[in-house]
Design a protein around this motif. Structure first.
Motif, PDB file in Angstrom:
ATOM      1  N   ARG A   1       0.833  -1.216   0.000  1.00 41.42           N
ATOM      2  CA  ARG A   1       0.000   0.000   0.000  1.00 41.42           C
ATOM      3  C   ARG A   1       0.862   1.259   0.000  1.00 41.42           C
ATOM      4  NH1 ARG A   1      -3.145  -2.901   3.571  1.00 41.42           N
ATOM      5  NH2 ARG A   1      -2.221  -1.830   5.347  1.00 41.42           N
ATOM      6  N   ALA A   2       2.015   1.178   0.644  1.00 44.74           N
ATOM      7  CA  ALA A   2       2.924   2.324   0.710  1.00 44.74           C
ATOM      8  C   ALA A   2       3.817   2.413  -0.531  1.00 44.74           C
ATOM      9  CB  ALA A   2       3.780   2.226   1.974  1.00 44.74           C
ATOM     10  N   ARG A   3       3.586   1.533  -1.477  1.00 40.45           N
ATOM     11  CA  ARG A   3       4.324   1.509  -2.745  1.00 40.45           C
ATOM     12  C   ARG A   3       5.821   1.247  -2.565  1.00 40.45           C
ATOM     13  NH1 ARG A   3       0.456   2.760  -6.329  1.00 40.45           N
ATOM     14  NH2 ARG A   3      -1.041   4.395  -5.891  1.00 40.45           N
ATOM     15  N   VAL A   4       6.132   0.397  -1.596  1.00 43.48           N
ATOM     16  CA  VAL A   4       7.514  -0.044  -1.411  1.00 43.48           C
ATOM     17  C   VAL A   4       7.828  -1.008  -2.554  1.00 43.48           C
ATOM     18  CG1 VAL A   4       9.046  -1.363   0.119  1.00 43.48           C
ATOM     19  CG2 VAL A   4       7.433   0.293   1.079  1.00 43.48           C
ATOM     20  N   SER A   5       9.021  -0.939  -3.097  1.00 47.28           N
ATOM     21  CA  SER A   5       9.379  -1.770  -4.254  1.00 47.28           C
ATOM     22  C   SER A   5       9.326  -3.258  -3.913  1.00 47.28           C
ATOM     23  CB  SER A   5      10.780  -1.418  -4.750  1.00 47.28           C
ATOM     24  OG  SER A   5      11.749  -1.884  -3.829  1.00 47.28           O
ATOM     25  N   GLN A   6       9.066  -4.067  -4.931  1.00 47.12           N
ATOM     26  CA  GLN A   6       8.996  -5.507  -4.731  1.00 47.12           C
ATOM     27  C   GLN A   6      10.325  -6.067  -4.231  1.00 47.12           C
ATOM     28  OE1 GLN A   6       6.141  -7.432  -4.906  1.00 47.12           O
ATOM     29  NE2 GLN A   6       7.482  -8.903  -3.888  1.00 47.12           N
ATOM     30  N   SER A   7      11.439  -5.497  -4.688  1.00 43.48           N
ATOM     31  CA  SER A   7      12.735  -5.983  -4.223  1.00 43.48           C
ATOM     32  C   SER A   7      12.917  -5.715  -2.726  1.00 43.48           C
ATOM     33  CB  SER A   7      13.881  -5.374  -5.029  1.00 43.48           C
ATOM     34  OG  SER A   7      13.911  -3.978  -4.874  1.00 43.48           O
ATOM     35  N   GLU A   8      12.396  -4.592  -2.240  1.00 43.63           N
ATOM     36  CA  GLU A   8      12.449  -4.300  -0.802  1.00 43.63           C
ATOM     37  C   GLU A   8      11.546  -5.256  -0.029  1.00 43.63           C
ATOM     38  OE1 GLU A   8      13.735  -1.228   1.531  1.00 43.63           O
ATOM     39  OE2 GLU A   8      15.112  -2.406   0.313  1.00 43.63           O
ATOM     40  N   ILE A   9      10.358  -5.519  -0.564  1.00 42.46           N
ATOM     41  CA  ILE A   9       9.443  -6.467   0.085  1.00 42.46           C
ATOM     42  C   ILE A   9      10.086  -7.841   0.142  1.00 42.46           C
ATOM     43  CG2 ILE A   9       7.202  -7.641  -0.104  1.00 42.46           C
ATOM     44  CD1 ILE A   9       6.131  -4.962  -1.313  1.00 42.46           C
ATOM     45  N   ASP A  10      10.733  -8.247  -0.939  1.00 46.82           N
ATOM     46  CA  ASP A  10      11.445  -9.533  -0.955  1.00 46.82           C
ATOM     47  C   ASP A  10      12.554  -9.553   0.093  1.00 46.82           C
ATOM     48  OD1 ASP A  10       9.784 -10.309  -3.035  1.00 46.82           O
ATOM     49  OD2 ASP A  10      11.302  -9.981  -4.597  1.00 46.82           O
ATOM     50  N   ALA A  11      13.261  -8.434   0.251  1.00 48.64           N
ATOM     51  CA  ALA A  11      14.319  -8.345   1.252  1.00 48.64           C
ATOM     52  C   ALA A  11      13.733  -8.476   2.655  1.00 48.64           C
ATOM     53  CB  ALA A  11      15.084  -7.029   1.106  1.00 48.64           C
ATOM     54  N   PHE A  12      12.576  -7.840   2.889  1.00 50.23           N
ATOM     55  CA  PHE A  12      11.907  -7.976   4.180  1.00 50.23           C
ATOM     56  C   PHE A  12      11.576  -9.445   4.446  1.00 50.23           C
ATOM     57  CE2 PHE A  12       7.780  -8.731   6.174  1.00 50.23           C
ATOM     58  CZ  PHE A  12       8.099  -8.377   7.475  1.00 50.23           C
TER      59      PHE A  12
END
Length: 71
Positions: A37-48
């Motif tokens: 929802r906050a438009r964080v990049s998919q690569s960042e979400i994957d890192a999380f």
């Protein structure tokens, strides 16, 4: 003794987990949706996800606290 206080990566993203099911998958899902929802990049979400799932339940919670504001 100096105690280093960790900085939250995305403090503006707030995730309500107080009355949530303590299930790790439920927590991961809520945080993922909040990041999306906050438009964080998919690569960042994957890192999380990679970091959050690299240890036990306590590590998961510590990772959530390091990434978002838990309410």
């Amino acid at each position: 003794t100096v105690v280093e206080i960790p900085t939250t990566k995305y403090p503006q993203i707030k995730v309500l987990l107080v009355s949530e099911d303590g299930n790790a998958f439920a927590i991961l899902g809520k945080v993922k949706r909040a990041l999306q929802r906050a438009r964080v990049s998919q690569s960042e979400i994957d890192a999380f996800f990679s970091e959050a799932t690299s240890g036990d339940y306590d590590h998961l919670l510590q990772t959530v606290l390091a990434w978002v504001t838990m309410e």
